[in-house]
Design a protein around this motif. Structure first.
Motif, short mmCIF file in Angstrom:
data_model
loop_
_atom_site.label_atom_id
_atom_site.label_comp_id
_atom_site.label_asym_id
_atom_site.label_seq_id
_atom_site.Cartn_x
_atom_site.Cartn_y
_atom_site.Cartn_z
N LYS A 28 -0.18 10.24 -23.27
CA LYS A 28 -1.43 10.99 -23.40
C LYS A 28 -1.33 12.01 -24.52
O LYS A 28 -2.26 12.16 -25.33
N HIS A 31 -1.85 10.60 -27.81
CA HIS A 31 -3.16 9.95 -27.93
C HIS A 31 -3.08 8.43 -27.94
O HIS A 31 -3.93 7.75 -28.52
N ILE A 33 -3.11 6.88 -25.03
CA ILE A 33 -4.06 6.60 -23.95
C ILE A 33 -5.03 7.77 -23.85
O ILE A 33 -4.70 8.90 -24.22
N THR A 34 -6.21 7.51 -23.33
CA THR A 34 -7.24 8.53 -23.20
C THR A 34 -7.08 9.28 -21.88
O THR A 34 -6.29 8.89 -21.01
N GLU A 35 -7.87 10.34 -21.73
CA GLU A 35 -7.87 11.09 -20.47
C GLU A 35 -8.28 10.18 -19.31
O GLU A 35 -7.70 10.24 -18.22
N ASP A 36 -9.30 9.36 -19.54
CA ASP A 36 -9.76 8.45 -18.48
C ASP A 36 -8.67 7.46 -18.09
O ASP A 36 -8.47 7.16 -16.91
N GLU A 37 -7.95 6.95 -19.09
CA GLU A 37 -6.86 6.02 -18.81
C GLU A 37 -5.75 6.73 -18.04
O GLU A 37 -5.17 6.16 -17.10
N LYS A 417 -19.26 2.67 -22.11
CA LYS A 417 -19.83 3.84 -21.43
C LYS A 417 -21.05 3.45 -20.60
O LYS A 417 -21.26 3.97 -19.50
N ASN A 426 -15.02 4.94 -13.98
CA ASN A 426 -14.59 5.41 -15.29
C ASN A 426 -14.51 4.23 -16.26
O ASN A 426 -14.57 3.06 -15.86
N GLU A 427 -14.34 4.55 -17.54
CA GLU A 427 -14.41 3.51 -18.57
C GLU A 427 -13.29 2.49 -18.45
O GLU A 427 -13.49 1.30 -18.73
N ILE A 428 -12.11 2.93 -18.05
CA ILE A 428 -10.99 2.00 -17.94
C ILE A 428 -11.26 0.97 -16.86
O ILE A 428 -11.03 -0.23 -17.04
#
Length: 482
Positions: A28, A31, A33-37, A417, A426-428
């Motif tokens: 994380k 960067h 992986i994203t916060e959502d991931e 999204k 969430n997006e993941i």
């Protein structure tokens, strides 16, 4: 899978069993992986389940840079995993190098082989042109079967097309128009001798402003627009660009045109190919400025057999009788044939366990309404049978997610999204669901120029969904608007 994914898979058990959350934190912070991931990975209580989610994402994002940094992260506290990854990497690389050497050392020297090599290189050059012009080549299926007669007709029409004129390639949904055009435009001589090595492909045809912005971005050297520009002024700029860069022989492809309202505003002095369901999409222009080419709706029996042979890995001469019966039942309708072929390709192991027979049985099922030969209604009935059987294999939850998509209009591509919003996740999680739908060909994924991936549903599938939910579409609309 590429080299790094293969190496990663060999160490899957070690990674899932041994790593801890500090690795997620590092991914994380860098960067990767994203916060959502990150939240998605950490959601389960069990560390093994968390690592399974991490590995799933790791496999998807893996490339050389991430692989090297992952090794570096592991070296201090997870040295045994790093060692295993490193050794497997060297071993796999050695195998790849040995294969390359073998191919080079045993490469035939006869003129025929050299000609094939040259043709392949020329096709790659054509593909570079098409990719630069945003042609969605990834949508051209590896199961595409050459329709030589139609390809020659389209090629001839493009060669004969004059600057400022229109060529309309039309046919009903699912007849393979876009795939045919992409296949023809991979021809080196056509692209470089007749189109100046310039092909620009537009398929997000929503508004005049959007199309002009996309076209400007493709044609101009830097693609940068400074400030807001009125469509009229932008049209003027593009016209000047075409003239100054001498792009009169370049081809602009307007893919999946459903209305003629804006085409008249895109009448630039270059060659234009319009792909549409309708033959009168440019009815405002003088007939001498428009050429029409209607695509053959059906694959021949020979083409169908080649398709199923490619999908199943079986020689044409060894295809079972059921394969020929499927061709007869589908009447060679391209969308239905390719949809079935993709299911066969992904389930080859089931061919010996009755898959051919199951598909034949599904196609023979009767639905309400009278069969009427080769009409679109006849094919839709058979398609609906196939889609029904496919959805029945999904969980009720996944069926529900898919049915929600019935509310969307035709010819729309959505980012993750939107799906995460309508599915309340969430997006993941949405990406994982979308990937599952894509794996069974219920959703298409494409990469838009500088905009990442979007997802869309073929018109034929959308018709099916609306028919499936026709009794409660209004309620579904209301539910999603809350």
């Amino acid at each position: 899978m590429d080299h790094y994914q293969l190496v990663l898979n060999k160490c899957k058990e070690l990674i899932i069993n041994d790593i801890r959350g500090d690795i997620y934190e590092l991914f994380k912070s860098r960067h990767f992986i994203t916060e959502d991931e990150f939240d998605f990975i950490n959601d389960p209580q069990c560390s093994i389940d968390r690592n399974k989610r991490f590995f799933e994402i790791l496999l998807r994002i893996m490339d050389q840079n991430i692989f090297e940094q992952f090794l570096s992260m592991l070296e201090e506290n997870y040295w045994w995993i790093a060692k295993d990854l490193h050794e497997n990497g060297l071993e796999n690389e050695a195998v790849l190098n040995a294969n390359r050497r073998f191919i080079e050392e045993n490469r035939p020297s006869d003129p025929y082989y050299r000609q094939l090599e040259i043709e392949k290189q020329l096709e790659m050059k054509s593909e570079e042109v098409l990719k630069r012009g945003a042609t969605p080549l990834h949508q051209l299926s590896n199961l595409y079967i050459s329709r030589s007669e139609m390809e020659e007709k389209l090629k001839k029409e493009i060669i004969d097309l004059k600057p400022g004129k229109f060529l309309v390639l039309h046919g009903m949904p699912g007849s393979g128009k876009s795939s045919l055009a992409m296949k023809v435009l991979k021809d080196y001589e056509l692209v470089f001798n007749n189109l100046q090595g310039n092909v620009f492909w537009l398929f997000e045809l929503k508004t005049v402003e959007k199309i002009l912005h996309e076209l400007f971005g493709l044609i101009s050297d830097d693609g940068i627009l400074h400030g807001e520009i009125e469509p009229t002024n932008l049209h003027t700029q593009i016209t000047k660009l075409i003239k100054n860069k001498k792009l009169e022989d370049a081809l602009i492809v307007f893919d999946d045109v459903v209305a003629d309202g804006f085409i008249k505003y895109l009448n630039f002095n270059c060659k234009k190919l319009i792909i549409s369901h309708h033959d009168n999409i440019v009815n405002w222009a003088p007939s001498k400025e428009v050429k029409q080419l209607k695509i053959d709706y059906f694959l021949s029996e020979k083409e169908g057999q080649k398709l199923f042979a490619s999908a199943s890995g079986i020689q044409v001469s060894e295809l079972p009788d059921e394969a020929k019966e499927i061709i007869r039942l589908t009447k060679g309708f391209p969308f239905l044939m390719h949809f079935i072929a993709r299911q066969i390709q992904r389930n080859r192991e089931a061919l010996k366990n009755g898959l051919w027979e199951n598909i034949t049985e599904i196609l023979r099922r009767e639905r309400h309404g009278k069969e009427d030969g080769r009409s679109i209604e006849s094919f839709l009935k058979k398609l609906y049978n196939v889609f029904d059987s496919l959805l029945e294999k999904l969980t009720s939850e996944m069926q529900r997610y898919y049915e929600m998509l019935a509310v969307f209009p035709s010819d729309i591509n959505l980012n993750t999204k939107v799906f995460s919003t309508i599915w309340s996740m969430n997006e993941i999680e949405a990406i994982l669901k979308l990937d599952e739908f894509e794996n069974i060909s219920l959703i298409g994924k494409m990469h838009l120029h500088n905009k990442g991936y979007v997802y869309g549903i073929h018109d034929v599938l959308l018709y099916y969904l609306r028919n499936r939910k026709k009794d409660n579409l209004k309620e579904l609309h209301n539910e999603l608007s809350i």
